[in-house]
Design an enzyme around this catalytic site. Structure first.
Site, short mmCIF file in Angstrom:
data_model
loop_
_atom_site.label_atom_id
_atom_site.label_comp_id
_atom_site.label_asym_id
_atom_site.label_seq_id
_atom_site.Cartn_x
_atom_site.Cartn_y
_atom_site.Cartn_z
N THR A 43 16.56 35.84 7.31
CA THR A 43 16.38 37.28 7.51
C THR A 43 17.58 38.02 6.93
O THR A 43 18.70 37.49 6.89
CB THR A 43 16.22 37.61 9.00
OG1 THR A 43 17.31 37.05 9.73
CG2 THR A 43 14.91 37.04 9.55
N VAL A 45 19.62 40.75 7.61
CA VAL A 45 20.84 41.10 8.34
C VAL A 45 21.62 39.84 8.71
O VAL A 45 22.86 39.78 8.58
CB VAL A 45 20.52 41.94 9.59
CG1 VAL A 45 21.80 42.19 10.41
CG2 VAL A 45 19.91 43.28 9.19
N CYS A 46 20.91 38.81 9.16
CA CYS A 46 21.58 37.56 9.51
C CYS A 46 22.28 36.94 8.30
O CYS A 46 23.38 36.39 8.41
CB CYS A 46 20.57 36.56 10.08
SG CYS A 46 19.81 37.07 11.63
N THR A 47 21.65 37.04 7.14
CA THR A 47 22.25 36.50 5.92
C THR A 47 23.55 37.22 5.60
O THR A 47 24.55 36.58 5.23
CB THR A 47 21.26 36.61 4.76
OG1 THR A 47 20.08 35.86 5.08
CG2 THR A 47 21.86 36.07 3.47
N LEU A 50 26.28 35.93 8.28
CA LEU A 50 26.82 34.60 8.05
C LEU A 50 27.61 34.54 6.74
O LEU A 50 28.58 33.80 6.64
CB LEU A 50 25.70 33.55 8.07
CG LEU A 50 25.45 32.97 9.46
CD1 LEU A 50 24.70 33.94 10.35
CD2 LEU A 50 24.72 31.64 9.40
#
Length: 223
Positions: A43, A45-47, A50
């Site tokens: 996804t 935003v998660c990318t 991280l």
């Protein structure tokens, strides 16, 4: 919902990760630790999160902080996602990041730690993991908890800032004021008598007098 409160000891859970199986207390060792959860692999935003954490890995390492992420997908999904994360950062699309990602496909750990966001669900109607930040001290106890909804990405500069505060206040009888950054002046804790503060901070404290007759002592740490 189960979860952790400040001062609670981290559960010594076992988990499969992109670095292989871990036992959490062994993973932390004598270091500080950050456990941060994410709603889903692949996804956007998660990318970004991280990827930012990967770029800041040297800064966390300088502070003796180990990072470990969690997402409700499998190890194989995580490894494939790592390629995207590295590519997003403009790096070689390898399967490894500077920290492991926990596989929690059954949401067992997310439930145990109180990480689920009831307002955000997947296609099957199951709640996604919120963006939780847990910071643990070398004693394995929870020192800081920040909870973001799935729709809001975190500020990792702020996470570094609060770690600087936690580590400073863990060894000095001070507290950090509003908008404090490393190197700024700090507040001497109110329970410390002024004469003792002057002995403890021989390079000098300065006093802020207020209409209530309260006297706030401040101290500027030396580089």
């Amino acid at each position: 919902m189960p979860g952790l409160l400040l001062g609670d000891e981290a559960p010594n859970f076992e988990a499969e990760t992109t670095y292989g199986p871990i036992r959490f207390h062994d993973f932390l060792g004598d270091s500080w630790g950050i456990l941060f959860s994410h709603p889903r692999d692949f996804t956007p935003v998660c990318t970004t999160e991280l990827g930012r954490a990967a770029k800041l890995a040297p800064e966390f390492a300088k502070r003796n902080v180990k990072m470990i992420a969690l997402s409700i997908d499998t190890v194989q999904d995580h490894l494939a996602w790592c390629k995207d994360i590295n590519a997003y950062n403009g790096a070689e699309p390898t399967e490894k990041l500077p920290y492991p990602i926990i596989a929690d496909a059954k949401r067992e750990l997310a439930v145990k730690l109180g990480m689920l966001d009831p307002d955000e669900v997947d296609k099957d109607g199951l709640p996604l993991t919120a963006r939780v930040v847990f910071v643990f001290g070398p004693d394995k106890k929870l020192k800081l908890s920040i909870l973001y909804p799935a729709t809001t990405g975190r500020n990792f500069d702020e996470i570094l800032r609060v770690i600087d505060s936690l580590q400073l206040t863990a060894c000095k009888k001070v507290a950090t004021p509003v908008d404090w950054k490393s190197g700024d002046s700090v507040m001497v804790i109110p329970s410390l008598p002024e004469e003792e503060a002057k002995k403890l901070f021989p390079k000098g404290v300065f006093t802020k007098e207020l209409p209530s007759a309260k006297r706030y002592l401040r101290y500027t740490p030396q580089p």
